[in-house]
Design a protein around this motif. Structure first.
Motif, PDB file in Angstrom:
ATOM      1  N   GLY A  66       5.657  14.409 -18.780  1.00 19.89           N
ATOM      2  CA  GLY A  66       5.917  15.030 -17.493  1.00 19.89           C
ATOM      3  C   GLY A  66       5.078  14.481 -16.357  1.00 19.89           C
ATOM      4  N   GLY A  67       4.307  13.418 -16.604  1.00 18.65           N
ATOM      5  CA  GLY A  67       3.384  12.910 -15.604  1.00 18.65           C
ATOM      6  C   GLY A  67       3.697  11.509 -15.120  1.00 18.65           C
ATOM      7  N   THR A  68       2.747  10.970 -14.358  1.00 20.03           N
ATOM      8  CA  THR A  68       2.865   9.632 -13.792  1.00 20.03           C
ATOM      9  C   THR A  68       1.524   8.915 -13.886  1.00 20.03           C
ATOM     10  OG1 THR A  68       2.207  10.299 -11.547  1.00 20.03           O
ATOM     11  CG2 THR A  68       4.559  10.404 -12.065  1.00 20.03           C
ATOM     12  N   ILE A  69       1.582   7.595 -13.776  1.00 23.18           N
ATOM     13  CA  ILE A  69       0.387   6.768 -13.638  1.00 23.18           C
ATOM     14  C   ILE A  69       0.619   5.814 -12.473  1.00 23.18           C
ATOM     15  CG2 ILE A  69      -1.080   4.982 -14.662  1.00 23.18           C
ATOM     16  CD1 ILE A  69      -0.368   6.073 -17.412  1.00 23.18           C
ATOM     17  N   PHE A  70      -0.368   5.738 -11.586  1.00 24.81           N
ATOM     18  CA  PHE A  70      -0.387   4.753 -10.506  1.00 24.81           C
ATOM     19  C   PHE A  70      -1.380   3.698 -10.964  1.00 24.81           C
ATOM     20  CE2 PHE A  70      -1.850   4.051  -5.840  1.00 24.81           C
ATOM     21  CZ  PHE A  70      -0.963   3.022  -5.677  1.00 24.81           C
ATOM     22  N   ARG A  71      -0.924   2.436 -11.129  1.00 21.92           N
ATOM     23  CA  ARG A  71      -1.738   1.403 -11.787  1.00 21.92           C
ATOM     24  C   ARG A  71      -1.697   0.091 -11.015  1.00 21.92           C
ATOM     25  NH1 ARG A  71      -0.242   1.199 -17.787  1.00 21.92           N
ATOM     26  NH2 ARG A  71      -1.748   2.902 -17.806  1.00 21.92           N
ATOM     27  N   ILE A  72      -2.801  -0.647 -11.087  1.00 27.12           N
ATOM     28  CA  ILE A  72      -2.868  -1.997 -10.544  1.00 27.12           C
ATOM     29  C   ILE A  72      -3.170  -2.951 -11.696  1.00 27.12           C
ATOM     30  CG2 ILE A  72      -5.314  -1.782  -9.924  1.00 27.12           C
ATOM     31  CD1 ILE A  72      -4.685  -3.585  -7.487  1.00 27.12           C
ATOM     32  N   VAL A  73      -2.470  -4.088 -11.712  1.00 22.91           N
ATOM     33  CA  VAL A  73      -2.621  -5.073 -12.783  1.00 22.91           C
ATOM     34  C   VAL A  73      -2.797  -6.452 -12.148  1.00 22.91           C
ATOM     35  CG1 VAL A  73      -1.536  -6.142 -14.806  1.00 22.91           C
ATOM     36  CG2 VAL A  73      -1.121  -3.719 -14.296  1.00 22.91           C
ATOM     37  N   ARG A  74      -3.800  -7.176 -12.623  1.00 21.11           N
ATOM     38  CA  ARG A  74      -3.998  -8.567 -12.194  1.00 21.11           C
ATOM     39  C   ARG A  74      -3.736  -9.448 -13.409  1.00 21.11           C
ATOM     40  NH1 ARG A  74      -6.914 -10.876  -8.036  1.00 21.11           N
ATOM     41  NH2 ARG A  74      -7.907  -8.872  -7.643  1.00 21.11           N
ATOM     42  N   MET A  75      -2.797 -10.392 -13.258  1.00 24.47           N
ATOM     43  CA  MET A  75      -2.473 -11.320 -14.337  1.00 24.47           C
ATOM     44  C   MET A  75      -2.922 -12.713 -13.935  1.00 24.47           C
ATOM     45  SD  MET A  75       1.295  -9.988 -15.393  1.00 24.47           S
ATOM     46  CE  MET A  75       1.731  -9.075 -13.920  1.00 24.47           C
ATOM     47  N   ARG A  76      -3.791 -13.278 -14.735  1.00 24.96           N
ATOM     48  CA  ARG A  76      -4.227 -14.657 -14.488  1.00 24.96           C
ATOM     49  C   ARG A  76      -3.163 -15.611 -15.001  1.00 24.96           C
ATOM     50  NH1 ARG A  76     -10.475 -13.920 -15.798  1.00 24.96           N
ATOM     51  NH2 ARG A  76     -11.062 -13.103 -13.761  1.00 24.96           N
ATOM     52  N   PRO A  77      -3.098 -16.806 -14.422  1.00 23.13           N
ATOM     53  CA  PRO A  77      -2.107 -17.780 -14.892  1.00 23.13           C
ATOM     54  C   PRO A  77      -2.359 -18.161 -16.346  1.00 23.13           C
ATOM     55  CG  PRO A  77      -3.116 -18.514 -12.839  1.00 23.13           C
ATOM     56  CD  PRO A  77      -3.887 -17.325 -13.307  1.00 23.13           C
ATOM     57  N   ASN A  78      -1.280 -18.197 -17.113  1.00 24.92           N
ATOM     58  CA  ASN A  78      -1.345 -18.679 -18.490  1.00 24.92           C
ATOM     59  C   ASN A  78       0.049 -18.594 -19.089  1.00 24.92           C
ATOM     60  OD1 ASN A  78      -1.826 -19.428 -21.073  1.00 24.92           O
ATOM     61  ND2 ASN A  78      -3.569 -18.094 -21.377  1.00 24.92           N
ATOM     62  N   ALA A  79       0.646 -19.727 -19.333  1.00 19.01           N
ATOM     63  CA  ALA A  79       1.982 -19.766 -19.912  1.00 19.01           C
ATOM     64  C   ALA A  79       1.953 -19.721 -21.436  1.00 19.01           C
ATOM     65  CB  ALA A  79       2.719 -21.014 -19.440  1.00 19.01           C
TER      66      ALA A  79
END
Length: 176
Positions: A66-79
């Motif tokens: 019944g809830g929410t999450i407000f999130r920030i994600v940083r993805m570094r380059p890597n294939a």
């Protein structure tokens, strides 16, 4: 980057209660750094408290029922593909509802592929990232938004720069 929490002071007037620096995020997995900015446990939300609901709470993949999450994600380059064992361990650590098995990851289009029972609103704040689905993949750029309605998805940053993704994850029910 900063997080500002606005609420009512002791006199009932709105004010900035907290300002946090977001320039360093905790490592979540291989080349992925993330922080929950706010968590709600119900709708409608009780607005009587401005206490930070993320303090002392370990990161979980999906929001509370019944809830929410407000999130920030940083993805570094890597294939490169992350090992199936490492991906499985990360999903266990963040208590994912659907932990991909090593067999599923061995045949997945990318090691970031996973399923959630959530409605997600994402916006690319900076950089570029590939949004992966079981069908079409799309290269997202700063300003692009995605409404991801449950199901299998993943992310791949081929570089050359970090990608910052901001999202709101909403608890949902899977049709299957």
């Amino acid at each position: 980057m900063r997080r500002l929490i606005v609420g009512n002071d002791r006199d009932g007037r709105s004010d900035v209660l907290t300002i946090d620096d977001l320039s360093t995020l905790p490592q979540l997995g291989f080349n992925v750094f993330a922080r929950d900015l706010w968590i709600t446990r119900e709708t409608p939300v009780d607005l009587s408290s401005s206490l930070d609901p993320t303090i002392g709470v370990p990161m979980r993949h999906e929001p509370p029922d019944g809830g929410t999450i407000f999130r920030i994600v940083r993805m570094r380059p890597n294939a490169e593909r992350q090992s199936a064992a490492d991906v499985e361990a990360m999903h266990h650590a963040i208590q994912s509802v659907h932990v991909p098995s090593q067999e599923q990851l061995a045949t997945a289009k990318h090691s970031s592929m996973h399923k959630t029972d959530t409605l997600n609103y994402f916006m690319v704040a900076s950089g570029r990232v590939w949004m992966l689905t079981e069908g079409q993949d799309v290269l997202l750029e700063a300003g692009d938004v995605v409404v991801q309605n449950g199901g299998m998805h993943g992310w791949r940053n081929d570089g050359p720069n970090d990608c910052v993704l901001v999202g709101v994850l909403v608890d949902g029910r899977s049709p299957t």
